[in-house]
Scaffold this motif. Structure first.
Motif, mmCIF file in Angstrom:
data_model
loop_
_atom_site.group_PDB
_atom_site.id
_atom_site.type_symbol
_atom_site.label_atom_id
_atom_site.label_comp_id
_atom_site.label_asym_id
_atom_site.label_seq_id
_atom_site.Cartn_x
_atom_site.Cartn_y
_atom_site.Cartn_z
ATOM 1 N N GLN A 589 0.829 -1.194 0.000
ATOM 2 C CA GLN A 589 0.000 0.000 0.000
ATOM 3 C C GLN A 589 0.872 1.255 0.000
ATOM 4 N N PRO A 590 0.298 2.397 -0.404
ATOM 5 C CA PRO A 590 1.073 3.644 -0.370
ATOM 6 C C PRO A 590 1.640 3.984 1.005
ATOM 7 N N ASP A 591 0.996 3.518 2.091
ATOM 8 C CA ASP A 591 1.531 3.793 3.422
ATOM 9 C C ASP A 591 2.517 2.733 3.891
ATOM 10 N N GLY A 592 2.876 1.791 3.007
ATOM 11 C CA GLY A 592 3.862 0.777 3.340
ATOM 12 C C GLY A 592 3.302 -0.474 3.983
ATOM 13 N N THR A 593 1.996 -0.519 4.233
ATOM 14 C CA THR A 593 1.398 -1.726 4.815
ATOM 15 C C THR A 593 1.172 -2.774 3.726
ATOM 16 N N PRO A 594 1.115 -4.059 4.101
ATOM 17 C CA PRO A 594 1.012 -5.124 3.095
ATOM 18 C C PRO A 594 -0.368 -5.201 2.455
ATOM 19 N N ILE A 595 -0.398 -5.821 1.274
ATOM 20 C CA ILE A 595 -1.619 -6.042 0.506
ATOM 21 C C ILE A 595 -1.935 -7.533 0.501
ATOM 22 N N THR A 596 -3.197 -7.864 0.642
ATOM 23 C CA THR A 596 -3.687 -9.220 0.408
ATOM 24 C C THR A 596 -4.830 -9.130 -0.595
ATOM 25 N N ILE A 597 -4.749 -9.884 -1.681
ATOM 26 C CA ILE A 597 -5.824 -9.875 -2.680
ATOM 27 C C ILE A 597 -6.913 -10.819 -2.174
ATOM 28 N N ASP A 598 -7.764 -10.298 -1.308
ATOM 29 C CA ASP A 598 -8.750 -11.139 -0.631
ATOM 30 C C ASP A 598 -10.190 -10.790 -0.991
ATOM 31 N N THR A 599 -10.380 -9.924 -1.988
ATOM 32 C CA THR A 599 -11.704 -9.676 -2.551
ATOM 33 C C THR A 599 -11.613 -9.735 -4.063
ATOM 34 N N ASP A 600 -12.761 -9.968 -4.727
ATOM 35 C CA ASP A 600 -12.754 -10.086 -6.181
ATOM 36 C C ASP A 600 -13.265 -8.804 -6.830
ATOM 37 N N TYR A 601 -13.473 -8.831 -8.135
ATOM 38 C CA TYR A 601 -13.929 -7.663 -8.891
ATOM 39 C C TYR A 601 -15.237 -7.115 -8.329
ATOM 40 N N LEU A 602 -16.117 -7.988 -7.908
ATOM 41 C CA LEU A 602 -17.421 -7.586 -7.410
ATOM 42 C C LEU A 602 -17.416 -7.231 -5.933
ATOM 43 N N GLY A 603 -16.257 -7.351 -5.286
ATOM 44 C CA GLY A 603 -16.156 -7.022 -3.881
ATOM 45 C C GLY A 603 -16.420 -8.173 -2.940
ATOM 46 N N TYR A 604 -16.618 -9.368 -3.479
ATOM 47 C CA TYR A 604 -16.867 -10.527 -2.625
ATOM 48 C C TYR A 604 -15.554 -11.089 -2.094
ATOM 49 N N PRO A 605 -15.576 -11.672 -0.896
ATOM 50 C CA PRO A 605 -14.332 -12.211 -0.322
ATOM 51 C C PRO A 605 -13.829 -13.426 -1.084
ATOM 52 N N ARG A 606 -12.510 -13.549 -1.109
ATOM 53 C CA ARG A 606 -11.870 -14.714 -1.736
ATOM 54 C C ARG A 606 -11.493 -15.740 -0.669
ATOM 55 N N ARG A 607 -11.412 -16.982 -1.107
ATOM 56 C CA ARG A 607 -11.007 -18.060 -0.217
ATOM 57 C C ARG A 607 -9.485 -18.131 -0.108
#
Length: 633
Positions: A589-607
């Motif tokens: 992230q711009p503030d240096g915190t980590p990213i997790t790709i845990d939602t999809d295009y529609l905003g639903y959570p990923r497994r």
């Protein structure tokens, strides 16, 4: 009494005197001699701008305002800004044009002319001002910044009067009939004459306008920060070509300032650009045209270092929010910015019909065109029928392109040019049948995307371009582009109508200077993995039948999948992506915190073990998703 005085002093020092903020009103029925209340409103937005200070609100009521708003000052912070807003539920137009009547009919059928004294234009005559600039290609003719509009639709400028008298439909444009509505101009020291072919329309009985202002909302000076521009219809300015080495002036332009919010506007019919978040003039203005002795890329490196000496950093420049706007009918870009778009958020915009007339070309044409999109987020935008969807040119570092719907574009959906990363492209739908990605960069991460077209991959050994210290504008070094150092995780490659001469999938990455990494990708219909990719699904004979259904206000995509239930995938995180090679910066992230790709295009959570592509709710079978508007976001 003493306690009250101390409290008042504290409030003054902290800027918290919200109770003293004012609301100024503007109405076409008002008078600039008034005091600006709702009962005694100003007549022009410019008069209200002269009166407003930090914390004030300018409410503009229904009507057409033909003026250039040149705000003399801005707010002081995100919480203490100056707000320009259209009154709720009222249509407020700011136009760079004027109405023109008294057209004279010529002998030729459908052709009329108007003769205007040059005093009509004041200190700027767009019909004497040719479009020019670095990386502008005029196709061997003159183009003026001015434009002629018939009932809100622009006509096509021609380079000779004969082409107005005897119009021929342009090849390669969608509106071939519209291209026969033409105009031509001539100017001398006293007057300007415009000829136009209106066909069956009588211009003295229709609404005919001509562009006369170079912009609609633009502060001439710097230091005008923290403005909000909300809810307007802005159109018909005579904008100049916005090269990255030039002062960039669109119909709305931030002029090297900070913290603007541009939201809920309809922006259309700019001769060049709709919104510019770009550079000022002091650090160079079309410097390559002024000195052709060295290459333009060297000029731009010099310009970059001049901007650093001129205060280009997060404290002074960028951090804009551009969201919920509709932008169309601009012939260069919907949104562009050289260095001034850094640290910004561009989201939920609908950008379409950019560069549709094809009268001129150049290396700056796209729905969104940014140089130095450092820590910039481009999210949830719908972009179609442009020359190029998104163009990230030079210094895209810490950039994130996420959950965009991009399709039906002429050149490609996204072009990443001479960037060193890290940049993250995730959960997007790249739906054009031609080129989806032109990759002339390195250090990218492509995660959970859907690709309906092909890739182009190129090295660039002729240009040294900057990379930066993490989350800063300061330059850490310069390097050529050897290509590679890219990550591809959990993507769907669903090419539509592939042909034998085009390479689909990641096999285009066969000769990169740095290695690439891939896992969890799915390849159908002639798409192929890169050499050595192990954990993937490949079925060259399966046709996924991908379609984009554009119904105007709604867009759907449909496709079929086969064999994905055997695919083992892993969630994508900052830790898994690692660091881009040259900046040695993580995908974070711009503030240096980590990213997790845990939602999809529609905003639903990923497994934990997510499905490939932008939609989590898939498995083997056929699917149809509503992708615009996306109410889950």
């Amino acid at each position: 009494m003493k306690r009250v005085s101390v409290l008042l002093t504290v409030m003054l020092l902290t800027g918290s005197l919200a109770a003293w903020s004012k609301e100024y009103h503007v109405s076409v029925k008002g008078n600039d001699a008034n005091v600006g209340t709702e009962a005694a409103s100003f007549k022009t937005i410019g008069k209200a701008a002269q009166a407003a200070y930090a914390g004030d609100v300018i409410t503009v009521h229904a009507g057409v305002y033909r003026e250039w708003v040149n705000p003399p000052r801005g707010g002081e912070s995100d919480d203490n800004r100056i707000v320009y807003r259209a009154a709720h539920g009222e249509r407020v137009e700011i136009k760079g044009s004027e109405l023109v009547a008294n057209w004279q009919k010529e002998k030729e059928n459908g052709v009329w002319k108007v003769v205007l004294p040059n005093s009509f234009f004041g200190d700027y005559n767009p019909y004497k001002d040719p479009i020019y600039g670095d990386w502008f290609w005029d196709k061997g003719r003159i183009h003026h910044t001015g434009e002629v509009f018939l009932n809100g639709k622009s006509l096509y400028e021609k380079e000779t009067l004969d082409k107005v008298l005897h119009p021929v439909a342009n090849a390669g444009v969608r509106d071939s009939i519209g291209s026969t509505y033409t105009w031509y101009c001539e100017s001398d020291e006293q007057q300007t004459t415009i000829w136009a072919n209106f066909h069956k329309f009588n211009p003295n009985k229709e609404q005919v306008e001509i562009s006369v202002r170079r912009t609609c909302f633009y502060p001439e000076k710097q230091g005008v920060n923290y403005l909000t521009i909300q809810g307007f219809h802005i159109s018909q300015a005579a904008t100049q070509w916005a090269a990255p080495t030039a002062e960039q002036i669109g119909m709305i332009a931030t002029h090297w300032n900070k913290g603007w919010i541009i939201e809920n506007n309809v922006i259309s019919n700019s001769k060049c650009s709709g919104i510019t978040l770009g550079k000022e003039r002091a650090t160079g203005h079309n410097v390559w045209l002024n000195d052709m002795s060295i290459d333009g890329s060297l000029h731009y490196i010099e310009v970059t270092f001049r901007t650093l000496r001129n205060g280009w950093n997060k404290e002074n420049i960028g951090s804009h929010i551009v969201h919920n706007n509709e932008i169309f009918a601009c012939e260069q870009t919907g949104i562009c910015g050289s260095m001034g778009a850094a640290f910004s958020l561009v989201e939920n915009n609908y950008i379409h019909d950019i560069w549709t007339k094809r009268q001129f070309e150049g290396a700056e044409i796209a729905g969104i065109k940014f140089h130095a999109a450092i820590d910039t987020r481009i999210c949830n935008n719908r972009i179609h029928n442009t020359g190029r969807g998104i163009w990230l040119d030079w210094m895209a570092q810490g950039t994130r392109v996420s959950r965009n719907l991009i399709y039906d574009n002429y050149w490609d959906d996204i072009f990443v040019e001479v960037d060193h990363g890290p940049y993250l492209v995730d959960n997007n739908i790249f739906g054009s049948r031609g080129v989806n990605v032109w990759d002339m960069s390195q250090g990218g991460a492509f995660v959970h995307n859907l690709f309906a077209g092909s890739f182009r991959v190129h090295q660039e050994k002729g240009r040294y371009t900057p990379y930066h210290f993490p989350h800063q504008t300061d330059v850490a070094g310069l390097s050529i582009i050897l290509s590679g150092d890219d990550r591809f995780y959990n993507n769907l490659f669903l090419p539509v109508a592939p042909n034998e001469k085009t390479v689909y999938g990641l096999s285009a990455y066969g000769k990169t200077g740095y290695p690439i990494f891939g896992d969890g990708n799915v390849y159908y219909n002639s798409a192929q993995p890169f050499e050595g990719e192990v954990n993937r699904v490949v079925n060259s004979d399966f046709n996924p039948d991908f379609k984009v259904e554009d119904k105007g206000g709604e867009v759907y995509v449909s496709f079929s999948l086969q064999g994905i239930e055997k695919l083992a995938t892993e969630q994508v995180t900052t830790e898994r992506l690692g660091k881009a090679k040259l900046p040695r910066q993580a995908y974070e992230q711009p503030d240096g915190t980590p990213i997790t790709i845990d939602t999809d295009y529609l905003g639903y959570p990923r497994r934990t073990h997510p499905q490939p592509g932008p939609f989590e709710a898939v498995k083997d079978g056929s699917f149809r998703f509503k992708v615009y508007p996306n109410t889950q976001r």
